[in-house]
Design a protein around this motif. Structure first.
Motif, PDB file in Angstrom:
ATOM      1  N   ARG A  37      -9.564   0.014   9.738  1.00  0.00           N
ATOM      2  CA  ARG A  37      -9.228  -1.090  10.660  1.00  0.00           C
ATOM      3  C   ARG A  37      -8.086  -0.739  11.609  1.00  0.00           C
ATOM      4  N   ARG A  38      -7.506   0.443  11.412  1.00  0.00           N
ATOM      5  CA  ARG A  38      -6.334   0.865  12.198  1.00  0.00           C
ATOM      6  C   ARG A  38      -5.165  -0.099  11.985  1.00  0.00           C
ATOM      7  N   ALA A  39      -5.096  -0.685  10.799  1.00  0.00           N
ATOM      8  CA  ALA A  39      -4.011  -1.601  10.448  1.00  0.00           C
ATOM      9  C   ALA A  39      -2.764  -0.789  10.084  1.00  0.00           C
ATOM     10  N   ARG A  40      -1.629  -1.433  10.169  1.00  0.00           N
ATOM     11  CA  ARG A  40      -0.383  -0.786   9.768  1.00  0.00           C
ATOM     12  C   ARG A  40      -0.133  -1.038   8.278  1.00  0.00           C
ATOM     13  N   VAL A  41       0.436  -0.032   7.632  1.00  0.00           N
ATOM     14  CA  VAL A  41       0.840  -0.147   6.236  1.00  0.00           C
ATOM     15  C   VAL A  41       2.343   0.077   6.187  1.00  0.00           C
ATOM     16  N   TYR A  42       3.058  -0.894   5.635  1.00  0.00           N
ATOM     17  CA  TYR A  42       4.506  -0.796   5.531  1.00  0.00           C
ATOM     18  C   TYR A  42       4.885  -0.491   4.092  1.00  0.00           C
ATOM     19  N   VAL A  43       5.799   0.457   3.938  1.00  0.00           N
ATOM     20  CA  VAL A  43       6.273   0.875   2.624  1.00  0.00           C
ATOM     21  C   VAL A  43       7.773   0.602   2.585  1.00  0.00           C
ATOM     22  N   MET A  44       8.264   0.087   1.467  1.00  0.00           N
ATOM     23  CA  MET A  44       9.693  -0.202   1.407  1.00  0.00           C
ATOM     24  C   MET A  44      10.312   0.255   0.101  1.00  0.00           C
ATOM     25  N   GLY A  45      11.611   0.457   0.180  1.00  0.00           N
ATOM     26  CA  GLY A  45      12.387   0.821  -0.995  1.00  0.00           C
ATOM     27  C   GLY A  45      13.848   0.557  -0.715  1.00  0.00           C
ATOM     28  N   HIS A  55       9.210   9.170   2.382  1.00  0.00           N
ATOM     29  CA  HIS A  55       8.357  10.315   2.058  1.00  0.00           C
ATOM     30  C   HIS A  55       6.901   9.865   1.922  1.00  0.00           C
ATOM     31  N   MET A  56       6.691   8.739   1.248  1.00  0.00           N
ATOM     32  CA  MET A  56       5.327   8.235   1.055  1.00  0.00           C
ATOM     33  C   MET A  56       4.684   7.872   2.390  1.00  0.00           C
ATOM     34  N   MET A  75       4.399   3.229   7.902  1.00  0.00           N
ATOM     35  CA  MET A  75       5.803   3.275   8.294  1.00  0.00           C
ATOM     36  C   MET A  75       6.664   2.749   7.151  1.00  0.00           C
ATOM     37  N   ALA A  76       7.763   3.430   6.904  1.00  0.00           N
ATOM     38  CA  ALA A  76       8.726   2.946   5.911  1.00  0.00           C
ATOM     39  C   ALA A  76       9.706   2.016   6.618  1.00  0.00           C
ATOM     40  N   LEU A  77       9.905   0.841   6.055  1.00  0.00           N
ATOM     41  CA  LEU A  77      10.798  -0.134   6.675  1.00  0.00           C
ATOM     42  C   LEU A  77      12.234   0.369   6.744  1.00  0.00           C
ATOM     43  N   SER A  78      12.588   1.295   5.894  1.00  0.00           N
ATOM     44  CA  SER A  78      13.957   1.816   5.866  1.00  0.00           C
ATOM     45  C   SER A  78      14.199   2.933   6.879  1.00  0.00           C
ATOM     46  N   THR A  83      17.025  -1.235  13.585  1.00  0.00           N
ATOM     47  CA  THR A  83      16.307  -2.489  13.353  1.00  0.00           C
ATOM     48  C   THR A  83      16.795  -3.163  12.072  1.00  0.00           C
ATOM     49  N   LEU A  84      17.032  -2.385  11.038  1.00  0.00           N
ATOM     50  CA  LEU A  84      17.495  -2.955   9.772  1.00  0.00           C
ATOM     51  C   LEU A  84      18.845  -3.648   9.906  1.00  0.00           C
ATOM     52  N   THR A  85      19.722  -3.099  10.726  1.00  0.00           N
ATOM     53  CA  THR A  85      21.074  -3.651  10.828  1.00  0.00           C
ATOM     54  C   THR A  85      21.239  -4.632  11.976  1.00  0.00           C
ATOM     55  N   ALA A  86      20.308  -4.688  12.903  1.00  0.00           N
ATOM     56  CA  ALA A  86      20.448  -5.573  14.071  1.00  0.00           C
ATOM     57  C   ALA A  86      20.316  -7.034  13.698  1.00  0.00           C
TER      58      ALA A  86
END
Length: 95
Positions: A37-45, A55-56, A75-78, A83-86
């Motif tokens: 589907r060309r969807a985005r997958v977000y990974v977080m830690g 890495h994942m 994409m890893a959210l970290s 963006t994380l600190t804004a």
């Protein structure tokens, strides 16, 4: 040295034995659907797991596809410190 190797094999066997094959199959199916589907997958830690998430995401994004259309959009959210600190900074300033 042999004792250390035996302990490693025992621990690895125990760990792999605890993995639910159905859950792995479901995760693979979800990732394949996202890729099609060309969807985005977000990974977080958090903390050290943020590095693992990065890495994942890299491994998922480079994938095994030969063209960019076959690869997963991961994409890893970290990975984006700005963006994380804004957002927290903006909320503090608006008070």
């Amino acid at each position: 040295m042999a004792h250390t190797y035996e302990l490693f094999l025992r621990d690895a066997s125990t760990g792999f034995g605890a993995v639910d094959p159905g859950a792995v199959s479901q995760a693979v199916s979800l990732l394949n659907t996202a890729r099609r589907r060309r969807a985005r997958v977000y990974v977080m830690g958090n903390g050290g797991s943020a590095a693992t998430a990065s890495h994942m995401a890299c491994d998922l994004a480079k994938g095994i596809g030969r063209t960019r259309h076959e690869r997963l959009r991961a994409m890893a959210l970290s990975d984006n410190t700005a963006t994380l600190t804004a957002s927290p900074t903006s909320r503090i300033r608006s008070r």
